[in-house]
Enzyme design. Structure first.
Site, PDB file in Angstrom:
ATOM      1  N   VAL A  63     -74.848 -21.988  82.992  1.00 23.72           N
ATOM      2  CA  VAL A  63     -74.142 -21.943  81.551  1.00 23.72           C
ATOM      3  C   VAL A  63     -74.612 -20.723  81.191  1.00 23.72           C
ATOM      4  O   VAL A  63     -73.626 -19.846  80.591  1.00 23.72           O
ATOM      5  CB  VAL A  63     -75.003 -22.989  80.905  1.00 23.72           C
ATOM      6  CG1 VAL A  63     -74.472 -23.217  79.405  1.00 23.72           C
ATOM      7  CG2 VAL A  63     -74.694 -24.287  81.747  1.00 23.72           C
ATOM      8  N   GLY A  77     -75.874 -17.530  82.446  1.00 22.46           N
ATOM      9  CA  GLY A  77     -75.238 -16.314  83.119  1.00 22.46           C
ATOM     10  C   GLY A  77     -73.791 -16.553  82.486  1.00 22.46           C
ATOM     11  O   GLY A  77     -73.249 -15.101  82.319  1.00 22.46           O
ATOM     12  N   SER A 127     -83.472 -17.364  74.093  1.00 27.03           N
ATOM     13  CA  SER A 127     -83.042 -18.736  73.451  1.00 27.03           C
ATOM     14  C   SER A 127     -81.629 -18.759  72.817  1.00 27.03           C
ATOM     15  O   SER A 127     -81.202 -17.900  72.281  1.00 27.03           O
ATOM     16  CB  SER A 127     -84.135 -19.285  72.491  1.00 27.03           C
ATOM     17  OG  SER A 127     -83.892 -20.221  71.870  1.00 27.03           O
ATOM     18  N   LYS A 145     -91.416 -17.109  74.753  1.00 23.00           N
ATOM     19  CA  LYS A 145     -90.349 -18.231  75.054  1.00 23.00           C
ATOM     20  C   LYS A 145     -90.988 -19.468  75.203  1.00 23.00           C
ATOM     21  O   LYS A 145     -90.426 -20.461  74.651  1.00 23.00           O
ATOM     22  CB  LYS A 145     -89.382 -17.746  76.012  1.00 23.00           C
ATOM     23  CG  LYS A 145     -88.355 -18.711  76.396  1.00 23.00           C
ATOM     24  CD  LYS A 145     -87.624 -18.869  75.076  1.00 23.00           C
ATOM     25  CE  LYS A 145     -86.670 -20.288  75.074  1.00 23.00           C
ATOM     26  NZ  LYS A 145     -86.208 -20.735  76.299  1.00 23.00           N
ATOM     27  N   HIS A 180     -92.016 -20.519  71.685  1.00 27.15           N
ATOM     28  CA  HIS A 180     -91.044 -20.950  71.222  1.00 27.15           C
ATOM     29  C   HIS A 180     -90.753 -22.417  71.297  1.00 27.15           C
ATOM     30  O   HIS A 180     -90.585 -23.222  70.551  1.00 27.15           O
ATOM     31  CB  HIS A 180     -89.549 -20.031  71.753  1.00 27.15           C
ATOM     32  CG  HIS A 180     -88.601 -20.673  71.334  1.00 27.15           C
ATOM     33  ND1 HIS A 180     -87.851 -21.524  71.719  1.00 27.15           N
ATOM     34  CD2 HIS A 180     -87.500 -20.270  70.224  1.00 27.15           C
ATOM     35  CE1 HIS A 180     -86.748 -21.955  71.193  1.00 27.15           C
ATOM     36  NE2 HIS A 180     -86.386 -21.075  70.272  1.00 27.15           N
ATOM     37  N   ASN A 181     -90.775 -22.893  72.793  1.00 33.18           N
ATOM     38  CA  ASN A 181     -90.454 -24.063  73.352  1.00 33.18           C
ATOM     39  C   ASN A 181     -91.441 -25.254  72.861  1.00 33.18           C
ATOM     40  O   ASN A 181     -91.195 -26.310  72.593  1.00 33.18           O
ATOM     41  CB  ASN A 181     -90.091 -24.128  74.706  1.00 33.18           C
ATOM     42  CG  ASN A 181     -88.855 -23.518  75.146  1.00 33.18           C
ATOM     43  OD1 ASN A 181     -88.224 -22.960  74.354  1.00 33.18           O
ATOM     44  ND2 ASN A 181     -88.240 -24.181  76.239  1.00 33.18           N
ATOM     45  N   GLU A 230     -90.453 -25.615  69.399  1.00 34.91           N
ATOM     46  CA  GLU A 230     -89.222 -26.361  69.651  1.00 34.91           C
ATOM     47  C   GLU A 230     -89.577 -27.850  69.893  1.00 34.91           C
ATOM     48  O   GLU A 230     -88.792 -28.880  69.055  1.00 34.91           O
ATOM     49  CB  GLU A 230     -88.359 -25.967  70.835  1.00 34.91           C
ATOM     50  CG  GLU A 230     -86.991 -26.467  71.036  1.00 34.91           C
ATOM     51  CD  GLU A 230     -86.504 -25.972  72.332  1.00 34.91           C
ATOM     52  OE1 GLU A 230     -85.925 -24.922  72.229  1.00 34.91           O
ATOM     53  OE2 GLU A 230     -86.426 -26.793  73.329  1.00 34.91           O
ATOM     54  N   LYS A 273     -88.168 -29.857  80.831  1.00 36.95           N
ATOM     55  CA  LYS A 273     -88.250 -29.017  82.101  1.00 36.95           C
ATOM     56  C   LYS A 273     -89.547 -28.226  82.197  1.00 36.95           C
ATOM     57  O   LYS A 273     -89.629 -27.396  82.917  1.00 36.95           O
ATOM     58  CB  LYS A 273     -87.133 -27.905  81.783  1.00 36.95           C
ATOM     59  CG  LYS A 273     -85.808 -28.601  82.052  1.00 36.95           C
ATOM     60  CD  LYS A 273     -84.670 -27.707  82.497  1.00 36.95           C
ATOM     61  CE  LYS A 273     -83.267 -28.285  82.140  1.00 36.95           C
ATOM     62  NZ  LYS A 273     -82.842 -28.014  80.699  1.00 36.95           N
ATOM     63  N   ARG A 292     -93.153 -37.296  74.125  1.00 35.64           N
ATOM     64  CA  ARG A 292     -92.226 -37.250  75.363  1.00 35.64           C
ATOM     65  C   ARG A 292     -92.830 -38.117  76.384  1.00 35.64           C
ATOM     66  O   ARG A 292     -92.111 -38.792  77.076  1.00 35.64           O
ATOM     67  CB  ARG A 292     -91.618 -35.644  75.649  1.00 35.64           C
ATOM     68  CG  ARG A 292     -90.892 -35.071  74.770  1.00 35.64           C
ATOM     69  CD  ARG A 292     -90.039 -33.953  75.158  1.00 35.64           C
ATOM     70  NE  ARG A 292     -89.549 -33.150  74.075  1.00 35.64           N
ATOM     71  CZ  ARG A 292     -88.490 -32.117  74.511  1.00 35.64           C
ATOM     72  NH1 ARG A 292     -88.233 -32.007  75.827  1.00 35.64           N
ATOM     73  NH2 ARG A 292     -87.928 -31.716  73.578  1.00 35.64           N
ATOM     74  N   ARG A 340    -124.905 -32.947  70.608  1.00 38.02           N
ATOM     75  CA  ARG A 340    -124.998 -32.172  72.086  1.00 38.02           C
ATOM     76  C   ARG A 340    -126.411 -32.117  72.237  1.00 38.02           C
ATOM     77  O   ARG A 340    -126.891 -31.797  73.377  1.00 38.02           O
ATOM     78  CB  ARG A 340    -124.283 -31.076  71.463  1.00 38.02           C
ATOM     79  CG  ARG A 340    -122.749 -30.904  71.958  1.00 38.02           C
ATOM     80  CD  ARG A 340    -122.099 -29.549  71.789  1.00 38.02           C
ATOM     81  NE  ARG A 340    -122.199 -28.809  73.033  1.00 38.02           N
ATOM     82  CZ  ARG A 340    -122.664 -27.447  72.970  1.00 38.02           C
ATOM     83  NH1 ARG A 340    -123.297 -26.824  72.032  1.00 38.02           N
ATOM     84  NH2 ARG A 340    -122.822 -27.056  74.264  1.00 38.02           N
TER      85      ARG A 340
END
Ligand code: 6PG
Length: 463
Positions: free
Chosen positions: A12, A14, A123, A177, A180-181, A184, A255, A282, A439
């Site tokens: 898609v 390319g 993107s 990127k 970005h995701n 997103e 992905k 998700r 601690r």
């Protein structure tokens, strides 16, 4: 005839980039292993080559190879095949969603033979590739200078400026990127949570919710994701005629890039809970059978139905505050990646690149451009005047939204995590003093005191 560059991989992205380039007077020659993809491109008027060797042989120098391939071993395989065909000064651009660490490794290897390598975050999906995408470039600046004109030509524009920029050496572009995701995922989840509130607690139908999102979209919340959400809500399923959302299963796939962002945040020690929740939501959604098995008998929350007229504007402010949190966590992550790897990424430039073409484009990014360029040394973006004012003016609404959702039994993980993160980020003193003390109590790890320098134990002795 010689060509300006070769596009390898006609999926898609390319195929659409090839058409976009042609339209801008750039001459690409394309190659793909699958003959059917070559045929399709040929039919659309794009020059194709029958082999990688043929594609390379038809290029003018320096030769530019643009890889639009699935991330992972395929990229290494194609680079291995290309290496003997190329010479010093040629440039390979990887425009796939590669992991930044792979890009760093590939850049190092290709540098030893003088081949330039650009890891290019892209993107905008199919339509971005076809009509204007957002490009986040990383790699040697010399290699980027060689290929830059082609990407400036096919980039989306925001206020007349192309949304394409170099963000630093080797992995900087693919790291950007990945961030970005991560953002997103969080923004998509935030909108979905607000929609669930509207639908389940306020009784909004799809058309009403779409109309409300349309109105919000005119204001400070304006974004591509809000716009497409309205479009989705208005769509009917062609098979059943029902609103399309009713027939969409709720288990979300991914992905990997949002997961990488969550991992990177943890690894770099950046608190990015809203990005992480965007991914975690998700994962929970994917456990469809488990949820169904556990669901019956789960106590229902009983609350009075709120008044839609008064609650809808509250949700708008809540979404604004939470979106600011998600973006800020993303920029924090980018800053940490840049520090760790020495990229010196200009964050304001990154915000500018995200203003057009990409999936997270949003009006808020104009504010980030300004705030990131002049961010207060102490306090960062959240302390920049516009953000400080907006957050003070909307945190009450975020509190009410999350509180109401919790009482009503509506899970809103990203809204809740944004609220908690904002509360903590603005707290001069946190409950975590007790964690320091714990601690030391069981592990003798020492504490820092509020009243004097040095490291102590809680029994007052020095470490
Ligand atoms: C973009 C998108 C894109 C991404 C898809 C799928 O910026 O154009 O981020 O690159 O691959 O949105 O992502 P998931 O399958 O992980 O949801």
């Amino acid at each position: 005839m010689s060509f300006d560059l070769a596009i390898v991989g006609l999926g898609v992205i390319g195929a659409n980039l090839a058409l976009n380039m042609l339209e801008h007077g750039i001459r690409p020659v394309c190659f793909d292993q699958a003959p059917c993809k070559l045929d399709r491109c040929r039919r659309e008027g794009v020059a194709v080559a029958e082999s990688l060797e043929a594609a390379v042989s038809r290029l003018s120098r320096p030769r530019i190879l643009l890889l639009c391939l699935p991330a992972g071993p395929t990229v290494d395989h194609v680079i291995r095949r290309l290496r003997p065909l190329l010479e010093a000064g040629d440039v390979i651009v990887d425009a796939g969603n590669s992991h930044f660490a792979d890009t760093m490794k590939r850049a190092r290897e290709l540098q030893t033979v003088g081949i330039g390598f650009v890891g290019l975050g892209l993107s905008g999906g199919a339509s971005g590739a076809r009509h204007g995408a957002s490009f986040m470039a990383g790699g040697s600046s010399a290699a980027w200078r060689t290929v830059r004109p082609y990407f400036l030509a096919v980039a989306a524009r925001a206020e007349g400026r192309p949304c394409a920029a170099w963000l630093g050496p080797d992995g900087a572009g693919h790291f950007a990127k990945m961030v970005h995701n991560g953002i997103e995922y969080a923004l998509m989840e935030l909108i979905a949570e607000v929609h669930a509130f509207l639908e389940r607690l306020l009784g909004y139908g799809p058309e009403e919710a779409a109309a409300l999102f349309g109105r919000w979209n005119e204001g400070e919340l304006g974004s591509y994701l809000l716009e497409i959400t309205g479009n989705i809500l208005r769509r009917d399923d062609p098979i059943t005629g029902r609103p399309v959302l009713e027939v969409v299963e709720d288990a979300v796939r991914h992905k990997g890039t949002g997961k990488w962002a969550a991992i990177a945040a943890l690894e770099l020690g950046v608190a990015a809970p809203t990005l992480i929740e965007g991914f975690a939501a998700r994962l929970v959604s994917a456990d469809l059978r488990g949820r169904r098995a556990r669901g019956s008998g789960w106590p229902e929350a009983k609350v009075e139905k709120p008044d839609p007229e008064t609650v809808a504007p509250i949700l708008e402010r809540a979404l604004l505050a939470a979106s600011i949190a998600a973006f800020t966590q993303g920029f924090d992550l980018m800053a940490a990646g840049s520090r760790r790897h020495g990229w010196k990424t200009d964050l304001a430039r990154l915000a500018r690149v995200w203003r057009g073409g990409c999936i997270i484009r949003a009006r808020l990014l104009d504010r980030f451009v300004t705030a990131l360029a002049h961010r207060p040394k102490e306090g960062g973006v959240l302390a920049a005047p516009w953000f400080a004012e907006r957050l003070r003016g909307s945190v009450a609404e975020l509190r009410r939204t999350v509180g109401f959702a919790a009482r009503a039994g509506l899970p809103v993980p990203c809204l809740a995590s944004a609220l908690v993160w904002l509360e903590m980020m603005h707290a001069p003193r946190l409950h975590t003093a007790l964690v320091q003390a714990q601690r030391d109590y069981f592990g003798a790890h020492g504490i820092r005191r509020t009243d004097r320098p040095g490291c102590y134990h809680i029994d007052g002795t020095r470490v």
